[in-house]
Design a protein around this motif. Sequence first.
Motif, PDB file in Angstrom:
ATOM      1  N   ALA A  37      -8.308   5.386   0.102  1.00  6.60           N
ATOM      2  CA  ALA A  37      -6.469   4.194   0.352  1.00  6.60           C
ATOM      3  C   ALA A  37      -6.491   3.513   2.031  1.00  6.60           C
ATOM      4  O   ALA A  37      -6.832   2.894   1.880  1.00  6.60           O
ATOM      5  CB  ALA A  37      -5.616   4.987   1.109  1.00  6.60           C
ATOM      6  N   VAL A  38      -7.344   4.714   2.930  1.00 10.09           N
ATOM      7  CA  VAL A  38      -7.597   3.979   4.298  1.00 10.09           C
ATOM      8  C   VAL A  38      -8.642   2.828   4.155  1.00 10.09           C
ATOM      9  O   VAL A  38      -8.139   1.426   5.110  1.00 10.09           O
ATOM     10  CB  VAL A  38      -8.272   5.419   5.210  1.00 10.09           C
ATOM     11  N   LYS A  39      -9.594   3.386   3.132  1.00  6.83           N
ATOM     12  CA  LYS A  39     -10.164   1.820   3.658  1.00  6.83           C
ATOM     13  C   LYS A  39     -10.139   0.707   2.527  1.00  6.83           C
ATOM     14  O   LYS A  39     -10.269  -0.697   3.477  1.00  6.83           O
ATOM     15  CB  LYS A  39     -11.735   2.442   2.566  1.00  6.83           C
ATOM     16  N   LEU A  40      -9.587   0.918   1.520  1.00 11.97           N
ATOM     17  CA  LEU A  40      -8.285  -0.423   0.601  1.00 11.97           C
ATOM     18  C   LEU A  40      -7.380  -1.003   1.617  1.00 11.97           C
ATOM     19  O   LEU A  40      -7.562  -2.419   1.693  1.00 11.97           O
ATOM     20  CB  LEU A  40      -7.641   0.323  -0.349  1.00 11.97           C
ATOM     21  N   LEU A  41      -6.280  -0.074   1.760  1.00  6.18           N
ATOM     22  CA  LEU A  41      -5.414  -0.619   2.635  1.00  6.18           C
ATOM     23  C   LEU A  41      -6.397  -1.658   4.661  1.00  6.18           C
ATOM     24  O   LEU A  41      -5.953  -2.973   4.411  1.00  6.18           O
ATOM     25  CB  LEU A  41      -4.543  -0.335   3.036  1.00  6.18           C
ATOM     26  N   ASP A  54       2.824   4.139   6.281  1.00  6.88           N
ATOM     27  CA  ASP A  54       2.946   5.426   5.844  1.00  6.88           C
ATOM     28  C   ASP A  54       1.739   5.966   4.575  1.00  6.88           C
ATOM     29  O   ASP A  54       2.039   4.432   4.139  1.00  6.88           O
ATOM     30  CB  ASP A  54       4.187   5.949   5.769  1.00  6.88           C
ATOM     31  N   VAL A  55       1.371   6.470   4.714  1.00  8.74           N
ATOM     32  CA  VAL A  55       0.065   6.328   3.450  1.00  8.74           C
ATOM     33  C   VAL A  55       0.835   7.800   2.675  1.00  8.74           C
ATOM     34  O   VAL A  55      -0.329   8.614   3.215  1.00  8.74           O
ATOM     35  CB  VAL A  55      -1.556   5.790   3.186  1.00  8.74           C
ATOM     36  N   ARG A  60       6.836   2.112   1.946  1.00  5.57           N
ATOM     37  CA  ARG A  60       6.979   2.130   0.155  1.00  5.57           C
ATOM     38  C   ARG A  60       5.605   2.252  -0.070  1.00  5.57           C
ATOM     39  O   ARG A  60       5.922   2.267  -1.389  1.00  5.57           O
ATOM     40  CB  ARG A  60       7.712   1.065   0.306  1.00  5.57           C
ATOM     41  N   ILE A  61       4.884   3.290   0.371  1.00  2.51           N
ATOM     42  CA  ILE A  61       3.675   3.650   0.397  1.00  2.51           C
ATOM     43  C   ILE A  61       3.386   5.116  -0.612  1.00  2.51           C
ATOM     44  O   ILE A  61       3.230   5.421   0.434  1.00  2.51           O
ATOM     45  CB  ILE A  61       1.750   2.679   0.228  1.00  2.51           C
ATOM     46  N   SER A  62       4.152   5.402  -1.298  1.00  2.00           N
ATOM     47  CA  SER A  62       4.148   6.650  -1.250  1.00  2.00           C
ATOM     48  C   SER A  62       3.948   7.280  -2.922  1.00  2.00           C
ATOM     49  O   SER A  62       4.999   6.235  -3.917  1.00  2.00           O
ATOM     50  CB  SER A  62       5.627   7.197  -1.138  1.00  2.00           C
ATOM     51  N   PRO A  72      -2.869  -0.367  11.125  1.00  2.00           N
ATOM     52  CA  PRO A  72      -2.720   0.916  11.820  1.00  2.00           C
ATOM     53  C   PRO A  72      -2.291   2.271  10.812  1.00  2.00           C
ATOM     54  O   PRO A  72      -0.814   1.409   9.807  1.00  2.00           O
ATOM     55  CB  PRO A  72      -1.821   0.846  13.035  1.00  2.00           C
ATOM     56  N   LEU A  73      -2.430   2.835  10.196  1.00  2.00           N
ATOM     57  CA  LEU A  73      -1.221   4.369   9.107  1.00  2.00           C
ATOM     58  C   LEU A  73      -1.501   5.037   9.551  1.00  2.00           C
ATOM     59  O   LEU A  73      -1.860   5.794  10.554  1.00  2.00           O
ATOM     60  CB  LEU A  73      -2.851   4.076   8.445  1.00  2.00           C
ATOM     61  N   ALA A  74      -0.056   5.399   9.607  1.00  2.00           N
ATOM     62  CA  ALA A  74      -0.177   6.813   8.703  1.00  2.00           C
ATOM     63  C   ALA A  74       0.015   8.099   7.595  1.00  2.00           C
ATOM     64  O   ALA A  74       0.057   7.267   7.074  1.00  2.00           O
ATOM     65  CB  ALA A  74       1.844   7.134   9.483  1.00  2.00           C
TER      66      ALA A  74
END
Length: 261
Positions: A63-67, A46-47, A10-12, A75-77
Amino acid sequence: MSKFIVIGERISVTAPSINRAFAEKDPEPILARAKQQLEAGAYYLDVNIGPAESNGEELMQWAVKLLQGEFDNVPLALDTANMKAIEAGIAVYNRAKGKPIVNSADASGRIEYVDLAAANDAIVIALCNGDGIAKDNDERMAYCQTLLERGMEHGMEPTDLWFDPLFLVTKGMQDKQMDILECIKMISDMGLNSTGGLSNNSNGMPKHIRPIMDSAMVAMAMMQGLTSAIVNPNDLRLMETIKSCDVIKNNTLYADSYLEL
């Protein structure tokens, strides 16, 4: 056996509010959606920052640092057609809870995404297609083999390629659904991991039917060996089905409170 891995979708940028939040670097809508998904049972997020041709590297790092800063190194995609943006995101990524996922490679124009994942000790979602959708499972498995060999040539563990058979729209391709399930079984029989955008199967259906169809599909796919999926974790019926299937498959220990875990 290990638990089914839910990747929250949903982060799209396909969502207007998230597209605007990325454009304006407004953290609130992004953090709100992340929190909802994690509380609902997502493990990876998922980002998807879209093509991000002009500012992709800076945007993905933001975005990576924020989340990860807000949610204890979730963990992120990393999802974009901009390879440099994925590399930039990996450069600031904390692996404490899991490797980054590169979303995604195919056996044609995006095969270099496998090389990118290999060079950065990342997982890659490997689509079982080439220039177009594979016509049958022989073709899907040929693409799977091409991608697997590419990864192993570059020193990847086979389990770090998560193969996506590409879920097809039931409303238009009803006769192809069993092929997809058989493909998942073939991938599983090779000892490999699998994933995919599961909700594609219910595309175009009335809103009230979609959770029912998605839940049926995930149950059948998990029975064939599907190990993860990119889904909407805020779909309660779907998440209850996944948790129940994990119990039945002995992936998680039964307790009367298993739906709350």
